[in-house]
Design an enzyme around this catalytic site. Structure first.
Site, PDB file in Angstrom:
ATOM      1  CG  ASP A  54      -0.279  -0.405   2.507  1.00  0.00           C
ATOM      2  OD1 ASP A  54       0.955  -0.362   2.575  1.00  0.00           O
ATOM      3  OD2 ASP A  54      -0.996  -0.759   3.460  1.00  0.00           O
ATOM      4  CG  HIS A  95      -5.716  -2.108   9.028  1.00  0.00           C
ATOM      5  ND1 HIS A  95      -5.814  -0.911   9.707  1.00  0.00           N
ATOM      6  CD2 HIS A  95      -4.397  -2.260   8.765  1.00  0.00           C
ATOM      7  CE1 HIS A  95      -4.621  -0.389   9.847  1.00  0.00           C
ATOM      8  NE2 HIS A  95      -3.734  -1.193   9.285  1.00  0.00           N
TER       9      HIS A  95
HETATM   10  C1  GLP Z   1      -0.369   0.378   8.546  1.00  0.00           C
HETATM   11  C2  GLP Z   1      -0.065  -0.460   7.312  1.00  0.00           C
HETATM   12  C3  GLP Z   1      -0.237  -1.930   7.579  1.00  0.00           C
HETATM   13  C4  GLP Z   1       0.428  -2.307   8.878  1.00  0.00           C
HETATM   14  C5  GLP Z   1      -0.233  -1.567  10.011  1.00  0.00           C
HETATM   15  C6  GLP Z   1       0.348  -1.891  11.387  1.00  0.00           C
HETATM   16  O1  GLP Z   1      -1.671   0.820   8.630  1.00  0.00           O
HETATM   17  N1  GLP Z   1      -0.837  -0.099   6.189  1.00  0.00           N
HETATM   18  O2  GLP Z   1       0.301  -2.665   6.495  1.00  0.00           O
HETATM   19  O3  GLP Z   1       0.358  -3.681   9.090  1.00  0.00           O
HETATM   20  O4  GLP Z   1      -0.080  -0.178   9.795  1.00  0.00           O
HETATM   21  O5  GLP Z   1       1.453  -1.078  11.652  1.00  0.00           O
HETATM   22  P1  GLP Z   1       2.514  -1.306  12.776  1.00  0.00           P
HETATM   23  O6  GLP Z   1       3.367  -2.423  12.320  1.00  0.00           O
HETATM   24  O7  GLP Z   1       3.272  -0.015  12.858  1.00  0.00           O
HETATM   25  O8  GLP Z   1       1.767  -1.612  14.020  1.00  0.00           O
END
Ligand code: GLP
Length: 242
Positions: free
Chosen positions: A63, A134
């Protein structure tokens, strides 16, 4: 798999990438951003220094924020460059990330899917997970049949990701994201999660009903998906699987 800590999680994920590249040097990797995979990327850089070759690899990122140019310091283009690509020998032409600065998001999404199809699909997709379950930027309520699309970010995601921006108002409200169907089409999936703030999402994804209200729950239907979790992220699972 439940491991001791973040370091073990990152090493195990790196082992999965190394195993794939040993059997298929021209593999197609699906990559994620966020804080979770940073340790994996550090491991991969170490392994590159010890001889792992990425010259035939193709990558696709999940993304990108919509409206951010690739050189914006909070863009995922910038993140990938900083944490991984600047250190490895992946040809720039083999690196794919949705273009968040496109004036034509629908066309960009279609061409992104076409590029994935053209290389024969993604061999191994790395995923993180949001606190609301998500994956990619597919928020609760996203239809499982979606492919790469322009999506709206949930308030919880804007809140969680505001830590990377100077002000909460600076967090983009939309993103281009591979869809649930694009993710489910990947041949193998490795989802990483660490920390207590992911424990509820992990329990719901692994043991809850399969539902569009918890996007990661769809992974229960994938034939080759591994969750690599630290103790804290796994703490709400009732049936822990070592
Ligand atoms: C974002 C990304 C995701 C990711 C999520 C969790 O929203 N689009 O792909 O998995 O954050 O992030 P983190 O690893 O910083 O908790």
């Amino acid at each position: 798999m439940i491991v001791k800590d973040y370091t073990e999680m990152s090493k195990l994920a790196a082992d999965a990438v190394v195993g794939l590249l040993e059997s298929k040097p021209a593999a197609v990797l699906g990559l994620a951003t966020g804080s979770t995979p940073i340790g994996l990327y550090e491991e991969l850089v170490q392994r590159y220094h010890h001889g792992l070759d990425f010259s035939q690899v193709t990558t696709f990122n999940l993304d990108e924020y919509y409206g951010l140019a690739s050189d914006h310091p909070t863009s995922y283009h910038y993140y990938m460059q900083q944490h991984l690509f600047q250190y490895l020998n992946i040809p720039a032409t083999s690196i794919n990330i949705p273009n968040g600065a496109t004036p034509e998001p629908a066309g960009e999404c279609r061409s992104y899917e076409a590029k994935i199809a053209k290389v024969g699909g993604i061999d191994l997709q790395v995923l993180g997970i949001g606190t609301n379950g998500h994956i990619g930027f597919n928020e609760p309520g996203t239809p499982f049949g979606n492919t790469t699309s322009l999506v709206n970010l949930a308030p919880a995601t804007i809140e969680a990701n505001s830590r990377f921006f100077e002000r909460r108002e600076d967090v983009p409200r939309q993103a281009l994201s591979m869809g649930i169907r694009s993710i489910m089409n990947c041949r193998r999936i490795v989802l990483l999660a660490n920390g207590e703030n992911k424990a509820n999402a992990i329990a719901a994804a692994v043991e809850g009903p399969i539902s569009e209200t918890l996007p990661a729950s769809v992974l229960q239907l994938h034939p080759d998906c591994t969750f690599i979790l630290d103790q804290a992220a796994a703490k709400n699972l009732t049936h822990s699987r070592g």
